[in-house]
Design a protein around this motif. Structure first.
Motif, PDB file in Angstrom:
ATOM      1  N   SER A 175       3.290   1.090  -5.535  1.00  0.00           N
ATOM      2  CA  SER A 175       2.588   0.826  -7.325  1.00  0.00           C
ATOM      3  C   SER A 175       3.173   0.192  -8.422  1.00  0.00           C
ATOM      4  O   SER A 175       4.215   1.497  -8.126  1.00  0.00           O
ATOM      5  CB  SER A 175       1.245   1.538  -7.256  1.00  0.00           C
ATOM      6  N   HIS A 230      -2.795   9.829   0.696  1.00  0.00           N
ATOM      7  CA  HIS A 230      -1.410   8.969   0.925  1.00  0.00           C
ATOM      8  C   HIS A 230      -1.424   9.984   2.130  1.00  0.00           C
ATOM      9  O   HIS A 230      -1.829  11.462   1.993  1.00  0.00           O
ATOM     10  CB  HIS A 230      -0.829   9.570   0.042  1.00  0.00           C
ATOM     11  N   ASP A 248       0.784  -0.687  -0.181  1.00  0.00           N
ATOM     12  CA  ASP A 248      -0.164   0.375  -0.154  1.00  0.00           C
ATOM     13  C   ASP A 248       0.825   1.001  -0.320  1.00  0.00           C
ATOM     14  O   ASP A 248       0.196   2.337  -0.306  1.00  0.00           O
ATOM     15  CB  ASP A 248      -0.791  -0.406   1.190  1.00  0.00           C
TER      16      ASP A 248
END
Lengths: 297, 457
Positions: free
Chosen positions: B330, B355, B327
């Motif tokens: 990516s 984020h 998480d």
């Protein structure tokens, strides 16, 4: 610590409670791939590809045979001259036919009469330049002993065989002619000039020089074109050249004949078999550590 | 555990900067904090860094007068370093050497020589190598020979370990089943770490722009071609995105051409080479960090960016998938279309405010710590020191196992090395050595300090 390792993950950011030298029996080297792009060769395709080398070596043998016969005075220089010019004309016709067929397939570019005239002009220029240079070439190495000449020409012809470009495409990935094929041609021409300087008359020197230009500069171009277009013609040309190499060699000496036959046989039939045998030792290792190939556009 | 005297040996050390250099320095510092004595041995650096220098905190560095040939690596010549290393290792009472990086020949030589003085050896591999090109084949051959007689090997990631095990052929006969080969027990994985305090997220300046930061050497291996291919598409699709690129290298021209071709001079900022101390200020200008490397052993730059609160988009290569939880990063395949997809998703995610930089920083603090790295390395040292040492005969046997050609060559090198050592012992006996008696004493320093304070007051 934990002996089973059932919940081990390939991560570094979390302390998983295993020893640092713990090796998971299943995950370790799981992404290792051996010989992923392995493609076994077939014997016939390899032999077809080696034909290019066979043809090249045959043409060198034929050239050497002509040289020895000229030097012995058995062969008349005029005959060689007419033969070379005839071969050039036939080859040029074949080349223009084949390339016009190929280019009409691809780009629709035709060879015009203008280009034919241009070729005629430059071939006459080469002809005149060689004829005016042949007295110079004849006396070029007068001060050098024959043994050095044999050694030098052997080195140059070996270089020619090693560096020659046997592929169908004459250019590299940037569309330029490969440096090695240019070097190869230069080595062969220098070798023939050096050999020609051992001959006694200007006419013989000129005939051999013309012959070398046809064999080492023009023939590879035609060879590539035939290789790309027609398989049966390709095989026929190989057979023709190989047979004439052996035929010319029989006039020189028995040793030369054996050398010629064994070289051609090994290159054409034994070497592909050896390559197929060696393929079983292929061990290519691939894994996540390899430098990835970026796909752009 | 007992306190050891350790020598770190590598061609790559301060004043050069880089991942290996920083690793050696941080590890040494933490080991000194744990009470060990640590020295560093490297080659001389131009213009005048030769001899003995001290670095804070009490790290002694020996710069041996060898000249590097290319990218700060010295020529592998096996014997010339023995007189220097023998004197240094003996006078410092070293018990264990720790060589770093597989392209550092001085490290390999340290492993070759140190058994003569009864010193144990540990090797850390920092990078990944292929098996195809001539350079890799040659260095791998050198590595196999060196690692045949090393006591322990440490790798920085699981992928790195798989690579090193294959390159160094770290297999031996299984204890239970002698017909099977298994990996040596002495191959460890200990990751790098970072100093989280140095990468605290700064409060972002309010701006309508989303800035993508790239900090990398601009070379083919860093995948700059992917950046060149995707940046114009990103800029066309998201008018509120701009790029900040730090670093220098051969691919800078490609970037400049791309910027001119698509008129992106105000959207793509090229900073050129940046100093390590300026990395944080560059990082804190952005919200997304983009890494397009084609190969990466560990990817410390990614960790630094994640620690500074940036959302990371990276290519899925080498050891990168191991270093962060799903998480916080990516992934994209090394394909321009997929990189574009991953960046677009990251932009949407960041624009939606999903984020949180501070939270990411707090989480990362708990993942990596040099103190833990030092403790884990210390365990390796303990295991090595407690294991029985190989004798010369066993060494010769193992070296002969290398192969019918290489085996005898390396055995000759091993034996000549022994003879050279005996000559040195006779020519320059141990009694005549200038031993180090006085060590750095933090206690004495603090005592003096308090004394001077009391005098002042």
């Amino acid at each position: 610590m934990k002996p089973d390792g059932g919940n081990w993950e390939k991560i570094l950011w979390k302390n998983q409670g295993f020893e640092d030298n713990y090796i998971h029996p299943q995950f370790f080297l799981e992404s290792l791939r051996k010989n992923p792009n392995f493609k076994p060769y077939t014997y016939s395709s390899l032999v077809l590809l080696t034909c290019a080398i066979t043809q090249h070596i045959s043409s060198i043998f034929i050239f050497l045979g002509i040289f020895f016969r000229l030097r012995a005075g058995v062969l008349h220089p005029r005959g060689i001259l007419w033969f070379s010019m005839g071969a050039f004309c036939v080859g040029y016709v074949c080349w223009s036919l084949l390339s016009s067929r190929q280019s009409s397939n691809f780009r629709g570019r035709k060879i015009t009469s203008e280009q034919h005239l241009k070729t005629l002009k430059s071939s006459i220029l080469v002809f005149l330049a060689l004829i005016s240079l042949s007295p110079v070439l004849r006396t070029l190495t007068a001060a050098t002993s024959s043994d050095s000449i044999w050694a030098l020409s052997a080195v140059l012809f070996t270089l020619n065989v090693l560096l020659a470009d046997y592929s169908v495409m004459p250019t590299n990935e940037h569309g330029q002619v490969r440096l090695s094929s240019v070097l190869s041609m230069n080595a062969a021409i220098s070798g023939s000039v050096v050999l020609a300087s051992r001959l006694s008359t200007d006419m013989a020197v000129f005939a051999l020089a013309i012959c070398s230009v046809v064999t080492f500069a023009f023939f590879p171009l035609l060879r590539r074109l035939i290789q790309g277009t027609c398989t049966s013609a390709w095989v026929a040309l190989t057979l023709l050249l190989g047979a004439s190499a052996v035929w010319v060699a029989t006039y020189i000496s028995d040793t030369f004949t054996y050398l010629c036959v064994s070289t051609l046989m090994v290159v054409t039939f034994v070497a592909p078999a050896m390559l197929m045998w060696a393929q079983k030792f292929k061990n290519e290792i691939r894994g996540p550590w390899d430098v990835a190939v970026p796909i752009v556009g | 555990m007992e306190k050891l005297a350790i020598a770190m040996i590598s061609d790559f050390f301060h004043p050069n900067v880089g991942g290996v250099e920083n690793h050696i320095y941080m590890l040494s510092t933490e080991l000194i904090r744990r009470g060990h004595k640590v020295i560093v041995i490297t080659h001389a650096h131009k213009p005048d860094r030769v001899g003995i220098r001290w670095l804070l905190p009490s790290l002694k560095v020996y710069y041996i007068p060898f000249i590097p040939i290319a990218s700060s690596a010295t020529l592998p010549n096996f014997f010339t370093s023995l007189p220097y290393l023998r004197t240094i290792l003996l006078r410092e009472h070293i018990r264990l050497i720790h060589a770093h990086a597989s392209l550092s020949s001085i490290g390999h030589e340290g492993i070759l020589h140190s058994h003569l003085m009864g010193i144990r050896t540990v090797f850390t591999d920092h990078s990944l190598f292929g098996f195809e090109d001539a350079a890799s084949i040659l260095t791998n051959k050198l590595l196999v020979a060196t690692l045949k007689n090393v006591d322990a090997v440490i790798c920085v990631s699981h992928t790195g370990r798989e690579n090193t095990v294959l390159r160094g052929q770290l297999f031996e006969k299984d204890q239970n089943d002698p017909t099977k080969l298994s990996v040596r027990r002495s191959v460890y994985v200990i990751p790098n770490a970072l100093v989280a305090e140095q990468f605290k997220p700064r409060p972002p300046e309010p701006s309508e722009f989303i800035t993508i930061v790239v900090i990398s050497r601009l070379a083919y291996r860093k995948g700059i071609d992917l950046l060149v291919a995707t940046a114009p598409r990103i800029c066309a699709a998201f008018p509120n995105v701009r790029f900040v690129v730090g670093g220098d290298g051969p691919k800078l021209i490609d970037l400049l051409q791309m910027r001119e071709k698509y008129f992106l001079q105000d959207r793509v900022e090229l900073l050129g080479a940046i100093r390590h101390s300026d990395v944080l200020s560059v990082l804190s200008r952005g919200t997304i960090f983009m890494n397009t490397s084609l190969t990466e052993s560990f990817g410390i730059a990614i960790l630094e960016a994640a620690c500074a609160g940036l959302y990371v988009v990276s290519t899925r290569v080498g050891g990168v998938p191991e270093i962060l939880p799903q998480d916080m990063i990516s992934f994209a395949e090394p394909d321009a279309d997929d990189v574009y997809r991953a960046i677009s998703e990251a932009i949407t995610l960041v624009a939606a405010g999903k984020h949180d930089p501070m939270k990411a920083h707090e989480r990362l603090k708990t993942f990596y710590d040099w103190r833990l790295v030092a403790a884990r390395t210390e365990k390796v040292y303990t295991a090595v020191v407690q294991s029985p040492q190989m004798g010369l005969v066993e060494r010769i046997q193992r070296t002969m196992d290398l192969g019918p050609c290489v085996g005898p060559i390396y055995t000759i090198i091993l034996l000549v090395d022994c003879i050279f050592f005996l000559v040195l012992e006779w020519f320059y006996p141990r009694e005549d050595l200038d031993y180090v008696e006085h060590h750095w004493d933090d206690g004495a320093l603090t005592q003096l300090q308090s004394l001077s304070y009391s005098r002042e007051s």
